[in-house]
Design a protein around this motif. Structure first.
Motif, short mmCIF file in Angstrom:
data_model
loop_
_atom_site.label_atom_id
_atom_site.label_comp_id
_atom_site.label_asym_id
_atom_site.label_seq_id
_atom_site.Cartn_x
_atom_site.Cartn_y
_atom_site.Cartn_z
N GLN A 50 0.82 -1.21 0.00
CA GLN A 50 0.00 0.00 0.00
C GLN A 50 0.86 1.26 0.00
OE1 GLN A 50 -2.96 0.37 -0.64
NE2 GLN A 50 -3.91 2.08 0.42
N ALA A 51 1.96 1.25 0.73
CA ALA A 51 2.85 2.41 0.75
C ALA A 51 3.45 2.67 -0.62
CB ALA A 51 3.96 2.20 1.78
N ARG A 53 2.05 1.81 -3.43
CA ARG A 53 0.93 2.26 -4.26
C ARG A 53 0.66 3.76 -4.05
NH1 ARG A 53 -3.59 -1.51 -3.04
NH2 ARG A 53 -2.63 -2.90 -4.55
N VAL A 54 0.72 4.21 -2.80
CA VAL A 54 0.52 5.63 -2.50
C VAL A 54 1.64 6.46 -3.11
CG1 VAL A 54 0.45 7.32 -0.63
CG2 VAL A 54 -0.85 5.20 -0.44
N GLU A 55 2.85 5.94 -3.08
CA GLU A 55 3.98 6.66 -3.67
C GLU A 55 3.77 6.87 -5.17
OE1 GLU A 55 8.83 6.06 -4.30
OE2 GLU A 55 7.69 4.67 -3.06
N LEU A 56 3.33 5.83 -5.87
CA LEU A 56 3.07 5.95 -7.30
C LEU A 56 1.88 6.88 -7.56
CD1 LEU A 56 3.55 2.25 -8.47
CD2 LEU A 56 5.11 4.17 -8.82
N ALA A 57 0.87 6.83 -6.70
CA ALA A 57 -0.29 7.70 -6.86
C ALA A 57 0.10 9.17 -6.67
CB ALA A 57 -1.38 7.31 -5.87
N SER A 162 -4.55 0.65 6.83
CA SER A 162 -5.45 0.31 5.74
C SER A 162 -5.17 -1.05 5.12
CB SER A 162 -5.37 1.39 4.64
OG SER A 162 -4.07 1.44 4.09
N GLY A 163 -4.05 -1.67 5.45
CA GLY A 163 -3.72 -2.94 4.84
C GLY A 163 -3.57 -2.78 3.34
N LEU A 164 -4.33 -3.55 2.57
CA LEU A 164 -4.30 -3.44 1.12
C LEU A 164 -5.14 -2.28 0.61
CD1 LEU A 164 -4.38 -7.17 -0.01
CD2 LEU A 164 -2.47 -5.58 -0.12
N GLY A 165 -5.87 -1.61 1.49
CA GLY A 165 -6.58 -0.41 1.10
C GLY A 165 -7.99 -0.67 0.60
N ASP A 166 -8.74 0.42 0.50
CA ASP A 166 -10.11 0.39 0.02
C ASP A 166 -10.13 0.90 -1.41
OD1 ASP A 166 -12.81 0.46 -0.40
OD2 ASP A 166 -13.22 2.10 1.00
N LYS A 168 -12.45 1.93 -3.18
CA LYS A 168 -13.40 3.02 -3.39
C LYS A 168 -12.83 4.37 -2.98
CE LYS A 168 -17.50 0.14 -2.63
NZ LYS A 168 -18.75 -0.01 -1.82
N ALA A 169 -11.87 4.39 -2.09
CA ALA A 169 -11.32 5.64 -1.57
C ALA A 169 -10.07 6.04 -2.34
CB ALA A 169 -11.00 5.50 -0.08
N PRO A 170 -9.84 7.35 -2.48
CA PRO A 170 -8.63 7.79 -3.19
C PRO A 170 -7.36 7.48 -2.41
CG PRO A 170 -9.78 9.67 -2.22
CD PRO A 170 -10.67 8.48 -2.03
N LEU A 171 -6.32 7.17 -3.14
CA LEU A 171 -5.02 6.93 -2.52
C LEU A 171 -4.38 8.23 -2.09
CD1 LEU A 171 -3.77 4.31 -5.09
CD2 LEU A 171 -4.17 3.84 -2.68
N VAL A 172 -4.60 9.27 -2.86
CA VAL A 172 -3.99 10.57 -2.60
C VAL A 172 -5.02 11.66 -2.87
CG1 VAL A 172 -2.24 12.22 -3.41
CG2 VAL A 172 -1.63 9.84 -3.13
N GLU A 173 -5.04 12.66 -2.00
CA GLU A 173 -5.82 13.87 -2.21
C GLU A 173 -4.90 15.06 -1.97
OE1 GLU A 173 -10.56 13.14 -1.24
OE2 GLU A 173 -9.30 14.25 0.16
N MET A 174 -4.92 16.02 -2.88
CA MET A 174 -4.15 17.24 -2.69
C MET A 174 -4.86 18.40 -3.36
SD MET A 174 -0.84 16.59 -5.19
CE MET A 174 -0.25 15.25 -4.18
#
Length: 208
Positions: A50-51, A53-57, A162-166, A168-174
């Protein structure tokens, strides 16, 4: 002549190795320990995934913002045409994945959404008739390519729990400010001043 007497060793030989009972007990102990630490190991792996994935997002969001600031991503109907993904008005309903900006971290010829490293970027801008002339406030949300776009939610996911994450929810918001990209005479600060206080922006030294 007398023969030396042979002394018999009366001590019994000891049994070597483990018994079946001891082996079973050892197997049970190892199994209990494995069952105890397996969830921790699985959660650790999921958190690392997940970390990443967030980095790529985050990289996808920055690429999208750079595309808007340079004018590479333009509204529908612009000449020359650009790829889909220009931010929609805040009052517009969430678009389908076909209208979003697709970020492919791996440059392949496959369609967007095939790879697990693909992301869809949703841009939401402040209301305005000519956003490229006046600039706008931008909110960016990055979703996984396998997100169910009919039931998306808001609120950035937490990597820690979040484990593997949801999906439906965004990985990143800015959120950021996009300056005018057509007249070439404005900055993000000038754009914000003109939208917040149009009458005083021209005479305000902080907006120059």
């Amino acid at each position: 002549m007398t023969k030396p007497k042979q002394h018999q060793n009366l001590s019994q030989p000891r049994d070597g190795g483990y018994t079946i009972i001891e082996s079973l007990v050892a197997m049970i102990v190892v199994s209990v320990l494995m069952i105890a630490i397996a969830p921790v190991m699985a959660f650790s792996v999921a958190t690392r995934v997940q970390a990443r994935r967030v980095e790529l997002a985050t990289q996808a969001a920055r690429t999208y913002i750079d595309g808007l600031r340079t004018g590479a991503i333009r509204p529908i109907g612009s000449t020359p045409a650009s790829q889909p993904g220009f931010p929609t008005d805040a009052t517009t309903a969430p678009p389908s994945s076909a209208a979003l900006y697709c970020f492919k971290s791996e440059q392949t010829s496959d369609a967007c959404g095939i790879s697990k490293k693909d992301f869809y970027v949703q841009g939401i801008r402040s209301s305005g008739n000519n956003p490229t002339d006046t600039g706008y406030s931008l909110k960016v949300r990055v979703y996984r390519a396998d997100a169910p776009f009919g039931s998306l939610t808001t609120g950035q996911q937490s990597v820690a729990n979040s484990g593997l994450g949801d999906p439906k929810a965004p990985l990143v918001e800015m959120q950021t400010e996009i300056p005018p990209t057509t007249n070439g005479g404005g900055s993000a600060r000038q754009s914000l001043c003109s939208r917040l206080n149009p009458g005083a922006a021209a005479n305000d030294p902080l907006c120059k």
